[in-house]
Design an enzyme around this catalytic site. Sequence first.
Site, PDB file in Angstrom:
ATOM      1  N   CYS A   1      24.051  46.798  26.405  1.00  0.00           N
ATOM      2  CA  CYS A   1      23.121  45.668  26.328  1.00  0.00           C
ATOM      3  C   CYS A   1      21.692  46.033  26.716  1.00  0.00           C
ATOM      4  CB  CYS A   1      23.627  44.528  27.199  1.00  0.00           C
ATOM      5  SG  CYS A   1      25.255  43.929  26.690  1.00  0.00           S
TER       6      CYS A   1
ATOM      7  N   GLU B   1      21.074  40.277  39.947  1.00  0.00           N
ATOM      8  CA  GLU B   1      19.695  40.468  39.492  1.00  0.00           C
ATOM      9  C   GLU B   1      18.725  39.722  40.388  1.00  0.00           C
ATOM     10  OE1 GLU B   1      16.948  40.245  35.457  1.00  0.00           O
ATOM     11  OE2 GLU B   1      18.872  39.174  35.493  1.00  0.00           O
TER      12      GLU B   1
ATOM     13  N   LYS C   1      18.288  33.674  27.203  1.00  0.00           N
ATOM     14  CA  LYS C   1      19.635  33.670  26.642  1.00  0.00           C
ATOM     15  C   LYS C   1      20.246  32.275  26.570  1.00  0.00           C
ATOM     16  CE  LYS C   1      20.654  38.512  27.708  1.00  0.00           C
ATOM     17  NZ  LYS C   1      19.378  38.894  28.318  1.00  0.00           N
TER      18      LYS C   1
ATOM     19  N   HIS D   1      23.432  35.998  23.854  1.00  0.00           N
ATOM     20  CA  HIS D   1      23.218  37.394  24.221  1.00  0.00           C
ATOM     21  C   HIS D   1      23.579  38.285  23.043  1.00  0.00           C
ATOM     22  CE1 HIS D   1      22.879  41.040  26.293  1.00  0.00           C
ATOM     23  NE2 HIS D   1      23.808  40.913  27.227  1.00  0.00           N
TER      24      HIS D   1
ATOM     25  N   PHE E   1      26.698  47.146  30.209  1.00  0.00           N
ATOM     26  CA  PHE E   1      27.953  47.783  30.581  1.00  0.00           C
ATOM     27  C   PHE E   1      27.709  49.276  30.804  1.00  0.00           C
ATOM     28  CE2 PHE E   1      31.258  44.717  28.509  1.00  0.00           C
ATOM     29  CZ  PHE E   1      31.038  43.815  29.532  1.00  0.00           C
TER      30      PHE E   1
END
Length: 410
Positions: free
Chosen positions: A162, A313, A334, A339, A398
């Site tokens: 991503c 985050e 998003k 996403h 990921f």
Amino acid sequence: MNNRVFITGIGAITPIGIGRERLWRGALEGKRGVRNLDRFDASPFRSKVAGQVDDFDPAAFLERRALHRSERFAQFSLAAARLAFEDASFVPNGDDGDFGVWVGSALGGAAYGETQNRNFIDRGIKAIHPMLALSVFPAAACCNIAITFGIHGPTVSNSNSCAAGAVAIGDAFRAVRSGYCRRALAGGVEIPLTPLIFGAFDVIKSMSQRNSDPSSASRPFDADRDGFVMAEAACLMLLEREEDVVARGAVPYAEISGFGLTNDGQHMAAPREDGREAKRAMQIAMADASVEPAQIDHINAHGSSTPLNDPTESRAIRDVFGSDADRIIVSGIKGMMGHALGATGSVEAALCALGLRESVVVPTVNLETPAEGCDLRYSPAVPTPLRQKAVLSNSFGFGGLNAALVFKAA
């Protein structure tokens, strides 16, 4: 060499708008591009919503022969490239050896491979399309662009999950800044909406199950978030060095000035709980841009709407910015489009650049009650006028990938 690098063209295909103007208008309106998934029978899955691009007509961008020899991954790539060139009023000369292409995609042409595999199982090897072998590898995007537009410089693909689109932009930025190439087309393309790919994420329970209300399923930083919403998109941007921007009389959207990339080195699916490497990616990007935390006015957050990512985050941002975190406005797109895996970071970069030029921060939609641990100053569900000098954009993925980009007003 240390060239300044500017964004002069934006080509986007997204669930909230195709083309730079419609993307920007959709973002300012807080348009919800997530709806019930109807590309295939979603009844076996827990999640049944997605960010689909339903108004894309490849015939509007590709010649007839190219149209019949390409599939959706290549079509999105070529269309986004053409839109970026048109937006920049730039015409490739057809023999450019000093022009590079960097495209990120988590999955490349895997979706097309899946559809062809069904043909193979149902009807045998003769049912396979002759272009299959030339369509599924991730570099098909940058290579198709190079062949179509006569680009002979470096063509590079990455599959950094991503974070892929952001990484492509960061690598292209460094190439142009260093003089490795004169200009570059960079961004991400993702076409993930097929049963096997969708099902792979459904199996690990990472996607939202808010099926009764699709438009509110993606909820960055919200207490009621329950997973991300898968989407498809493409966004490519033309990057040019200052000398060429001035010579062409181009009006840039923003300057790219910093890039940071780290890895958690800990887990394939879960972020480090302490956010240490996400923090370090932001710090590297700001150091690369020669900006201090006090100079950042806006942060575009990864904000995936997942239980683990959003508080991690938020914690990393607080660790980096300290008391400035109460001042800096944080946005997350998003909620509008879902996403799009490796393409999302490039769409977010484009909106950061547009926001810098227009002095506006885009809305964060579907954020009603910030979750525990998500205690930042988020943009409201309407556009926020804000003159910005420097913007930070995060993209995580990921494999523990953490990418950060810094943009400055042009």
